[in-house]
Design an enzyme around this catalytic site. Structure first.
Site, PDB file in Angstrom:
ATOM      1  N   ASP A 286      48.140  50.391  40.079  1.00  0.00           N
ATOM      2  CA  ASP A 286      49.143  50.061  41.084  1.00  0.00           C
ATOM      3  C   ASP A 286      50.484  50.719  40.783  1.00  0.00           C
ATOM      4  OD1 ASP A 286      47.293  48.635  42.443  1.00  0.00           O
ATOM      5  OD2 ASP A 286      48.159  46.661  42.098  1.00  0.00           O
TER       6      ASP A 286
ATOM      7  N   CYS B  72      43.183  45.273  34.322  1.00  0.00           N
ATOM      8  CA  CYS B  72      44.396  45.455  35.134  1.00  0.00           C
ATOM      9  C   CYS B  72      44.337  44.816  36.512  1.00  0.00           C
ATOM     10  CB  CYS B  72      44.744  46.929  35.201  1.00  0.00           C
ATOM     11  SG  CYS B  72      45.563  47.505  33.687  1.00  0.00           S
ATOM     12  N   ASP B  73      45.334  45.163  37.328  1.00  0.00           N
ATOM     13  CA  ASP B  73      45.713  44.408  38.525  1.00  0.00           C
ATOM     14  C   ASP B  73      44.583  44.146  39.507  1.00  0.00           C
ATOM     15  OD1 ASP B  73      48.134  45.014  37.292  1.00  0.00           O
ATOM     16  OD2 ASP B  73      49.199  45.227  39.180  1.00  0.00           O
ATOM     17  N   LYS B  74      43.710  45.106  39.722  1.00  0.00           N
ATOM     18  CA  LYS B  74      42.640  44.917  40.690  1.00  0.00           C
ATOM     19  C   LYS B  74      41.273  44.907  40.030  1.00  0.00           C
ATOM     20  CE  LYS B  74      45.643  44.608  43.864  1.00  0.00           C
ATOM     21  NZ  LYS B  74      46.777  44.823  42.945  1.00  0.00           N
TER      22      LYS B  74
ATOM     23  N   CYS C 273      50.144  46.545  31.172  1.00  0.00           N
ATOM     24  CA  CYS C 273      51.585  46.657  30.950  1.00  0.00           C
ATOM     25  C   CYS C 273      52.124  45.473  30.150  1.00  0.00           C
ATOM     26  CB  CYS C 273      52.311  46.771  32.278  1.00  0.00           C
ATOM     27  SG  CYS C 273      51.931  48.299  33.167  1.00  0.00           S
TER      28      CYS C 273
ATOM     29  N   GLU D 256      51.864  46.745  47.819  1.00  0.00           N
ATOM     30  CA  GLU D 256      52.942  46.258  46.974  1.00  0.00           C
ATOM     31  C   GLU D 256      54.191  47.097  47.237  1.00  0.00           C
ATOM     32  OE1 GLU D 256      50.673  44.625  42.965  1.00  0.00           O
ATOM     33  OE2 GLU D 256      51.968  46.379  42.850  1.00  0.00           O
TER      34      GLU D 256
ATOM     35  N   SER E 151      54.505  43.440  43.311  1.00  0.00           N
ATOM     36  CA  SER E 151      53.955  43.550  41.966  1.00  0.00           C
ATOM     37  C   SER E 151      54.257  42.263  41.215  1.00  0.00           C
ATOM     38  CB  SER E 151      54.588  44.738  41.240  1.00  0.00           C
ATOM     39  OG  SER E 151      54.328  44.672  39.860  1.00  0.00           O
TER      40      SER E 151
END
Length: 656
Positions: free
Chosen positions: A121, A163-165, A234, A512, A538
Site C-alpha cells: 500500500d 502486511c496490509d492486505k 512497517c 487509501e 492508512s
C-alpha cells in the site's frame, strides 16, 4: 548482428544437448490394495507427483500439511536480491516457510508450500495501483481457499503473511476453513533506523520538500534509510501491525508472535512452534471452528481498542467473522467496546512517546496487553487458542514465563526504555492522556456514519473538555491528485475543511489517501485542517481525518452535494466517543443541521461526480459485489447468498 539475432541466437551449444527420457525416481510408492480400489485417482497421482519432485517414495504415506504464504521476490542464499519483492513484508517470510517445513518434516509429516504474493500500500499511494488494494484482499482470500481445497489430502494449514492486505486475506482464508486445524504465522516488523525516520513519516518527504522544510539531499538520505532491515512490516501500528495483533488476539496465532523483529532467531523460532501447534491440533482433532467463536471476535475488538489500532480493521474484523460464519460486528458493537476499553499502548503513530512496534513486542506484545485486560474483566479467557489451550492458561503461562522477564529486561538494556512506559497500566495511561481509539461521527453529511481515529487527533487542537471542535469552509476535490497538488502548492490553509469525494468503493475501490493525511500531519498548518472523505486511511494516519463517510458520494451520499465555501461543523468528543459531521452554513448564513439536511436534499449532486476513469473493470465488479454483501460497514465482503438474491431480483425485473 541484428537485434533479432541478439535475442534469439544460442548463447552456448550446450542448449542443444537435450535428453528425451530419464530413469525416474528409485523405489516404490507405499500403495495398498485398498488405496487402488477405493481412493480417488488423484490421491495416487499426487504420490507420483511428489516422488517426481524428489520426496522419498517410501515416506509418501505420511500426513500432509500445507504452508501458504505471501512470499515475494527471489533471494540468493545469502539474502541478496535476485528479483525484488514489492515490499519488505514478504521479502523474508520464505525463511519462516522453510523453518515451519523443516519442523513438520521432523514431526513425521509431509509439508507442501504455495504462495500468493501481495501488494504494498505504501508503494501504490497516490497511484492507480491503490485501486486494486482493498479488492485484492477478497480475491487473494479466494485463491488461498482454492489452493487449500486443491490439496484434498491436507491435514492442516499454516498461513504465513505480514502486511496490509496479504495478512487479512490469509486470515479470511483460514477462518473459512472451519473443519481444518490452522495456524497463522505473522511476518513481524522491520526495525527503525538508528538515525532517520520511520516508514510512515518518510512518506511525507515530497510535501515537506515542497514547503521548504527539508532539502533535496535530506529527502534522499531519509528515504534511503527508513527501512533499516530487509524484512517485516512497517515500524508503526498501521494496518499490517494491527492485523498481526488481531490475528493473535483471535487465538489464530501463537502467543507473543505478533510484531517480532523479522529475520532474528526469535522470529524464526515462532514458525517452528507454529508447526508444532498445527501438528498437535490435528492430532487432537481441534479445528479453526473451535477457535473462531463470537467471543474470539469480541476479544480481538477489545485488543484492537487497547492498542489503538488501524481503522482498516473495522473493515477486516467483520470480514473475518463473515468468513467464519459468525455474526458480523456492527458500528454499535464497536462503539460499546471503545467506550469500555482504555488505550494502554504507546506506539507509533499514536503517541505520546511514539515507540516503534519492536518495542511493543519487547514490552510483552499482545499477551502483556491481555494481562491488563484480563484484570479489568474485559476478555473472555475461556476461548481456545492454537496452542490447544485456553486463553486463560496462555496468560497464566505468560505472566510467569522466562520469556516475558528476559525480553522486558532486554528493552531496558538496549533502548533504555521501561516496558511499562510502552504498555501501561490503565490508570497510568489515563494520567498520561491516552484516549480511546475510534469514534463514529454521524450527521447530515454522514447519515450512515463515518470513522475517525480520535485518539490520534493532535491534542493541541482539542479543547480542555477533550472535545475536538471545528467549523470551516469546504474545499472540495473529486480526485486525490488534485487535492495533494493543492496541499503542496499552499492552496489549503489553516481552518479549511478538505473534502475528498468519489474515492469510495464505487469511485476507486476505496483507496487509501495516506499521502494527504501524512502531509497534513507533518506540515505546520496541517493540524488546523480537517479532512473528510468517502475513502479510507492508512493505519498510520493521524489527525482530524474522517473517513468511510457513508453513503459515499457516488451512491447518492449528501457529501456529494457539497460546494466550495460551504460551512462544515465537526465535533468529536474523545471522552464520550460521540461525534457529528454536519453542513451548517452558506457564505455568511448559518443554520441548524436539520435545515442543512433539507438544503442538501434539495440540491442536485455535483456535476463533476464520477468514478475515476482509470478504475479497472475488475475493481468495478468488486465494488458491486461488496455493495450487495453489506458494503463498507459490512466489511466489504462477498456475501454469496445476498449477491445471488440481488442477481435473481435483477433477472426477474429484466424478464430474463
Amino acid at each position: 548482428m541484428s537485434q533479432l539475432d541478439t535475442l534469439l541466437s544460442a548463447a552456448s551449444a550446450d542448449i542443444y544437448d537435450i535428453q528425451t527420457t530419464a530413469p525416474g525416481p528409485q523405489g516404490s510408492l507405499p500403495l495398498t490394495a485398498d488405496m487402488l480400489l477405493n481412493r480417488p485417482s488423484g490421491d495416487v497421482f499426487g504420490m507420483t507427483q511428489a516422488a517426481g519432485m524428489g520426496w522419498e517414495p517410501k515416506e509418501l504415506d505420511r500426513k500432509q500439511f500445507l504452508i501458504l504464504s505471501t512470499q515475494g521476490g527471489v533471494r540468493a542464499p545469502d539474502g541478496r536480491p535476485i528479483a525484488l519483492g514489492y515490499h519488505t513484508g514478504h521479502w523474508e517470510i520464505g525463511l519462516l516457510v522453510q523453518a515451519a517445513a523443516v519442523e513438520l518434516r521432523k514431526l513425521g509429516a509431509i509439508p507442501f508450500a504455495g504462495m500468493v504474493s501481495d501488494p504494498c500500500d505504501g508503494r501504490s499511494q497516490g497511484t492507480t495501483g491503490m485501486f486494486d488494494s482493498l479488492p485484492y484482499r477478497n480475491d487473494a482470500a479466494m485463491v488461498f481457499r482454492r489452493l487449500i481445497r486443491s490439496l484434498p489430502t491436507r491435514a492442516g494449514v499454516v498461513g504465513v503473511a505480514t502486511c496490509d492486505k496479504g495478512l487479512p486475506a490469509m486470515i479470511l482464508a483460514l477462518a473459512a476453513m472451519g473443519d481444518l486445524p490452522s495456524v497463522v504465522v505473522p511476518g513481524g516488523v522491520t526495525l527503525p533506523p538508528e538515525d532517520g525516520e520511520d516508514a510512515g513519516k518518510v512518506q511525507t518527504i515530497g510535501a515537506r520538500y515542497a514547503h521548504g522544510m527539508i532539502t533535496l539531499q535530506e529527502a534522499a538520505d531519509l528515504g534511503c534509510r527508513s527501512c533499516a532491515t530487509p524484512g517485516g512490516g512497517c515500524q508503526f501500528l498501521g494496518t499490517a501491525a494491527t492485523t498481526q495483533v488481531v490475528g493473535e488476539a483471535l487465538g489464530m496465532s501463537m502467543p507473543h508472535s505478533a510484531l517480532a523483529p523479522s529475520g532474528q532467531p526469535i522470529w524464526r523460532d515462532m514458525a517452528v512452534r507454529s508447526a508444532r501447534a498445527v501438528h498437535r491440533l490435528e492430532a487432537e482433532g481441534k479445528t479453526m471452528r473451535d477457535i473462531l467463536t463470537p467471543a474470539a471476535i469480541r476479544n480481538a475488538m477489545v485488543v484492537h481498542a487497547a492498542f489503538g489500532g488501524s481503522t482498516n480493521l473495522i473493515l477486516h474484523i467483520p470480514a473475518i467473522a463473515h468468513a467464519a460464519g459468525l455474526p458480523r460486528p456492527t458500528v454499535a458493537d464497536w462503539e460499546v467496546i471503545n467506550r469500555q476499553v482504555p488505550r494502554i499502548v504507546d506506539v507509533l503513530p499514536n503517541g505520546p512517546a511514539y515507540h516503534p512496534t519492536v518495542r511493543a513486542f519487547l514490552a510483552g506484545g499482545v499477551p502483556e496487553v491481555m494481562l491488563h485486560l484480563r484484570r479489568l474483566g474485559l476478555l473472555d479467557t475461556s476461548v481456545l487458542t492454537v496452542t490447544g489451550e485456553t486463553l486463560d492458561a496462555v496468560l497464566d503461562w505468560w505472566e510467569g514465563s522466562e520469556r516475558r522477564v528476559r525480553l522486558r529486561e532486554e528493552l531496558r538494556r538496549r533502548d533504555g526504555v521501561d516496558p511499562d512506559d510502552v504498555i501501561m497500566a490503565p490508570d497510568v495511561a489515563r494520567a498520561r492522556g491516552l484516549t480511546s481509539t475510534v469514534t463514529f461521527p454521524v450527521g447530515n453529511l454522514a447519515p450512515e456514519g463515518s470513522v475517525i481515529k480520535s485518539t490520534a487527533i493532535d491534542p493541541t487542537v482539542v479543547d480542555a473538555d477533550n472535545v475536538y471542535r471545528k467549523e470551516g469552509p469546504a474545499r472540495v476535490f473529486v480526485r486525490e491528485s488534485a487535492a495533494i497538488a493543492a496541499v503542496k502548492a499552499g492552496e489549503i490553509r489553516a481552518g479549511d475543511v478538505l473534502v475528498l469525494i468519489c474515492r469510495g468503493p464505487m469511485g476507486t475501490g476505496m483507496e487509501e489517501v495516506y499521502q494527504l493525511t501524512s502531509s497534513l500531519k507533518h506540515l505546520p498548518f496541517g493540524k488546523n485542517v480537517t479532512l473528510i472523505t468517502d475513502a479510507r486511511f492508512s493505519g498510520v494516519s493521524t489527525g482530524a481525518c474522517i473517513g468511510h463517510v457513508g453513503p459515499e458520494a457516488l451512491a447518492g451520499g449528501p457529501v456529494g452535494k457539497l460546494q466550495d465555501g460551504d460551512i462544515i461543523r465537526v465535533v468529536v468528543d474523545r471522552t464520550r466517543l460521540e461525534g457529528s459531521l454536519d453542513f451548517i452554513g452558506e457564505g455568511e448564513r448559518r443554520f441548524s443541521p436539520e435545515e442543512g439536511d433539507r438544503i442538501l436534499a434539495a440540491r442536485p449532486p455535483r456535476a463533476d461526480l464520477s468514478p475515476d476513469p482509470q478504475v479497472p473493470a475488475d475493481t468495478r465488479l468488486w465494488a458491486a459485489l461488496q455493495q450487495a454483501g453489506g458494503g463498507t460497514w459490512g466489511g466489504c465482503v462477498y456475501d454469496t447468498d445476498a449477491i445471488l438474491e440481488v442477481i435473481e431480483a435483477g433477472r426477474a425485473a429484466l424478464g430474463r
